[in-house]
Scaffold this active site. Sequence first.
Site, PDB file in Angstrom:
ATOM      1  CE1 TYR A 203      -6.438  15.112   2.502  1.00  0.00           C
ATOM      2  CE2 TYR A 203      -8.370  14.852   1.150  1.00  0.00           C
ATOM      3  CZ  TYR A 203      -7.746  14.732   2.368  1.00  0.00           C
ATOM      4  OH  TYR A 203      -8.428  14.222   3.446  1.00  0.00           O
TER       5      TYR A 203
ATOM      6  CG  ASP B  37     -11.461  12.330   2.950  1.00  0.00           C
ATOM      7  OD1 ASP B  37     -12.233  11.370   2.838  1.00  0.00           O
ATOM      8  OD2 ASP B  37     -10.220  12.216   2.868  1.00  0.00           O
TER       9      ASP B  37
ATOM     10  CE  LYS C 120     -10.776  24.668  14.624  1.00  0.00           C
ATOM     11  NZ  LYS C 120     -11.647  24.388  15.762  1.00  0.00           N
TER      12      LYS C 120
ATOM     13  CG  ASP D  22     -15.629   8.074   5.349  1.00  0.00           C
ATOM     14  OD1 ASP D  22     -16.077   8.325   4.209  1.00  0.00           O
ATOM     15  OD2 ASP D  22     -14.675   7.304   5.544  1.00  0.00           O
TER      16      ASP D  22
ATOM     17  CG  ASP E  41     -14.259  22.398  16.362  1.00  0.00           C
ATOM     18  OD1 ASP E  41     -14.862  23.092  15.525  1.00  0.00           O
ATOM     19  OD2 ASP E  41     -13.598  22.887  17.298  1.00  0.00           O
TER      20      ASP E  41
END
Length: 377
Positions: free
Chosen positions: A161, A268, A212, A272, A244
Amino acid sequence: MRKYWSKACGVITHNEGEWSVKAKIAVLAGDGVGREIVPEAVKVLKVVAEKFGHTFEFTPGDVGGQAIDKVGVPLPPETLTLAKQSDAVLLGAVGGPKWEGLEYNLRPERALLGLREHLGLYANLRPAKLYPMLADASTLKREVIEGIDILVIRELTGGIYFGKPKGIEKLPNGSERGVNTEVYTTEEITRIAKVAFEAARKRRKKVMSVDKANVLESSELWRRVVIAVHKDYPDVELSHIYVDNAAMQLVRNPRQFDVMLCNNIFGDILSDEAAMLTGSIGMLPSASIGAKVGLFEPIHGSAPDIAGKNIANPIATIASAAMLLSYAFKLDMEAAAIEQAIVKTLDVGYRTKDIHSPGTRLVGTTEMGEAILHNLK
Ligand code: NAD
């Protein structure tokens, strides 16, 4: 009585084991449901101050779309100054369809990035705990989610970001190329890993680091640095998981997680997902901490689909106020009192629309806030 200054907040007086805190709290309600839920949390903080003998000074500030309408920018300099000069910031939410067409840099959501950057808020803590009486409000089976108590720790000021180069460029052949850069330094990884290990020490002493590392070099460094930091925390169990797989395990067997340590983008997304395990995004608080002033907000957005109807769930924001007391002022007893008032209110059957089920009492935003206040008093 002794009186002295604390780095964490204003004047603290200490009298026979009792702490009295005098602190300034910036209140940034923002847009949409932010304007309905933040006042409920402020009422709760006022009752806490009265009940436990603290002095909180609340100063409102403009942020997000509402600030754009007023002064043309999502994070006015006055708001940033207010935040910096306060001891903690309580935020509602920003954004909404009205401002969606604006240029990226002028959108309400830019205010969040600005606040995080300028306040040095590099760690975002998002607890996802299931209130037992809400097990049936989740879309997952009761036997999968019962007993979950996860703390997602998301790095907040680095990664894709913020990384450079970024942007959209025109190519000679007339097409375009969009670029963002995932970048982390040893220092950035070290400080967020420390937050995770320290938090785990106060919980079940397990950190699962999400990366990852099989395909991303930035993740390879992430894993290496987390392992190095872990040497100072031998009492905490460390394991690693690819993002994943983490997404899959969260819905397959979420009870296996205690602290999940994530970079900015993985945190992020996964926070959620973790939130939904608990029934409603309207239940979950967050704390963003870093250099000096912490920022406390619900994890949800401005919910334009339900704004202005007195149906938003204020619990995430009230629980964020509890985190504010605990993290900014070390007022753990007061934070626990708010938590208990929330549990009691849910126990007697009060439910906003998002968590309502047959046999419970459907109430609006303000009634839920009043019921929690009543149980706090
Ligand atoms: P959202 O979190 O606002 O809403 C997602 C869904 O959850 C909606 O159906 C909404 O009604 C529901 N919901 C959210 N909060 C609730 C509450 N307290 N009680 C009951 N239901 C609730 O996400 P979105 O719809 O993707 O985004 C709406 C706007 O909010 C966008 O402009 C987005 O950019 C912004 N946003 C802001 C923040 C923030 O301020 N921190 C975070 C996420 C999204």
